[in-house]
Design an enzyme around this catalytic site. Structure first.
Site, mmCIF file in Angstrom:
data_model
loop_
_atom_site.group_PDB
_atom_site.id
_atom_site.type_symbol
_atom_site.label_atom_id
_atom_site.label_comp_id
_atom_site.label_asym_id
_atom_site.label_seq_id
_atom_site.Cartn_x
_atom_site.Cartn_y
_atom_site.Cartn_z
ATOM 1 N N GLY A 53 0.869 -1.168 0.000
ATOM 2 C CA GLY A 53 0.000 0.000 0.000
ATOM 3 C C GLY A 53 0.908 1.220 0.000
ATOM 4 N N GLU A 54 0.704 2.081 0.959
ATOM 5 C CA GLU A 54 1.533 3.286 1.082
ATOM 6 C C GLU A 54 2.158 3.265 2.478
ATOM 7 O OE1 GLU A 54 2.557 5.612 -1.012
ATOM 8 O OE2 GLU A 54 3.635 6.321 0.754
ATOM 9 N N SER A 55 3.478 3.085 2.502
ATOM 10 C CA SER A 55 4.137 2.822 3.790
ATOM 11 C C SER A 55 4.006 3.969 4.777
ATOM 12 C CB SER A 55 5.599 2.466 3.570
ATOM 13 O OG SER A 55 6.241 3.451 2.803
ATOM 14 N N CYS A 85 5.901 -5.621 -0.010
ATOM 15 C CA CYS A 85 6.050 -4.288 -0.596
ATOM 16 C C CYS A 85 6.070 -3.191 0.474
ATOM 17 C CB CYS A 85 4.997 -4.074 -1.668
ATOM 18 S SG CYS A 85 5.500 -2.785 -2.810
ATOM 19 N N ARG A 112 12.988 2.949 -0.450
ATOM 20 C CA ARG A 112 11.607 3.048 -0.963
ATOM 21 C C ARG A 112 11.670 3.436 -2.434
ATOM 22 N NH1 ARG A 112 7.956 7.312 1.439
ATOM 23 N NH2 ARG A 112 6.436 6.122 0.263
ATOM 24 N N ILE A 140 5.481 -3.407 -7.983
ATOM 25 C CA ILE A 140 4.761 -2.156 -8.232
ATOM 26 C C ILE A 140 5.351 -1.072 -7.320
ATOM 27 C CG2 ILE A 140 2.521 -0.986 -8.213
ATOM 28 C CD1 ILE A 140 1.236 -3.837 -8.372
ATOM 29 N N ARG A 141 6.006 -0.091 -7.927
ATOM 30 C CA ARG A 141 6.694 0.948 -7.151
ATOM 31 C C ARG A 141 7.431 0.320 -5.964
ATOM 32 N NH1 ARG A 141 2.013 2.941 -8.671
ATOM 33 N NH2 ARG A 141 0.947 2.561 -6.701
ATOM 34 N N HIS A 176 4.640 -8.476 -4.961
ATOM 35 C CA HIS A 176 3.277 -8.729 -4.472
ATOM 36 C C HIS A 176 2.828 -10.165 -4.754
ATOM 37 C CE1 HIS A 176 2.000 -4.556 -3.546
ATOM 38 N NE2 HIS A 176 2.944 -4.252 -4.424
ATOM 39 N N GLU A 178 0.481 -11.732 -3.560
ATOM 40 C CA GLU A 178 -0.990 -11.849 -3.499
ATOM 41 C C GLU A 178 -1.641 -11.527 -4.839
ATOM 42 O OE1 GLU A 178 0.768 -9.342 -2.567
ATOM 43 O OE2 GLU A 178 -0.354 -7.458 -2.811
HETATM 44 N N1 GLN Z 1 6.265 2.685 -2.838
HETATM 45 C C1 GLN Z 1 5.251 2.388 -1.872
HETATM 46 C C2 GLN Z 1 5.639 2.911 -0.505
HETATM 47 O O1 GLN Z 1 6.652 3.470 -0.332
HETATM 48 C C3 GLN Z 1 5.038 0.892 -1.793
HETATM 49 C C4 GLN Z 1 4.340 0.412 -3.040
HETATM 50 C C5 GLN Z 1 3.495 -0.804 -2.847
HETATM 51 O O2 GLN Z 1 3.261 -1.315 -1.746
HETATM 52 N N2 GLN Z 1 2.990 -1.262 -3.959
HETATM 53 O O3 GLN Z 1 4.890 2.783 0.430
#
Ligand code: GLN
Length: 198
Positions: A53-55, A85, A112, A140-141, A176, A178
């Site tokens: 998600g978004e850390s 992630c 990150r 993903i990112r 990921h 999942e």
């Molecule tokens: N780049 C995101 C972060 O710093 C992580 C991306 C993800 O969980 N898909 O939180």
């Protein structure tokens, strides 16, 4: 393994439903899967998933809800955790970003968005220690691990950088698992240790 295992998926933000589905599939028997948004549930869980998600958001919400200390206690008791992630970033002990209050479950520093904005997402077949065939990994990112402590086992690398690690009961991936139908990493991280202890 008894049928009354309870697996918690931390659900304050991020890829929750995909992990719930993956955990149910990986369990191969009845398990109770609970979504965790409040304090008081983690202590009843046998294993936990810390999704992507978004850390920055996840770490902030874990702190304000008082779930952070419960997750630390869970891992300190040797109970399994799968972090993916953003979950890897939050589970590390250095996110190289003051906005992320890390849980310090894994003796590793992470970068990150390591693959940069040039490469938002990509997929790759990875050799993972403990799995017989390559794992189709969706990034993903994604973060990468840039430094690991002596007790951290690197389970997989991409371009010579660690993207899956284990530190005691905690397995963390930059990708990921999942998002595919392949639940081998959920089994490796969550159910193999629970079966071994049963
Ligand atoms: N780049 C995101 C972060 O710093 C992580 C991306 C993800 O969980 N898909 O939180």
């Amino acid at each position: 393994m008894t049928a009354d295992r309870r697996i918690g998926v931390v659900a304050v933000q991020g890829n929750v439903s995909e992990h719930v589905t993956a955990v149910r599939r990986a369990a191969n028997e009845n398990v109770d899967v609970v979504e965790i948004r409040d304090a008081g549930i983690v202590p009843d869980c046998d294993a936990l998933v810390l999704p992507g998600g978004e850390s920055t958001t996840i770490s902030h919400l874990l702190d304000t809800q008082g779930i952070d200390e419960e997750i630390r206690a869970h891992a300190a008791a040797g109970k399994p955790v799968l972090a993916t992630c953003a979950g890897l970033i939050v589970a590390s002990n250095d996110a190289r970003d003051d906005r992320v209050e890390t849980l310090d479950l894994i003796d590793a520093a992470v970068d990150r968005n390591a693959f940069g904005r040039q490469v938002d997402s990509f997929e790759a077949g990875l050799d993972v220690a403990g799995l017989d065939d390559p794992f189709h990994a969706v990034f993903i990112r994604a973060p990468v691990v840039d430094e690991v402590g002596p007790d951290v086992e690197v389970l997989a690398t991409w371009e010579d950088r660690p993207v899956a690690v284990r530190d005691g009961p905690v397995v963390a991936t930059a990708f990921h698992p999942e998002l595919t139908d392949d639940d081998r990493l959920h089994r490796l991280a969550l159910f193999d240790p629970l079966r071994a202890e049963a």
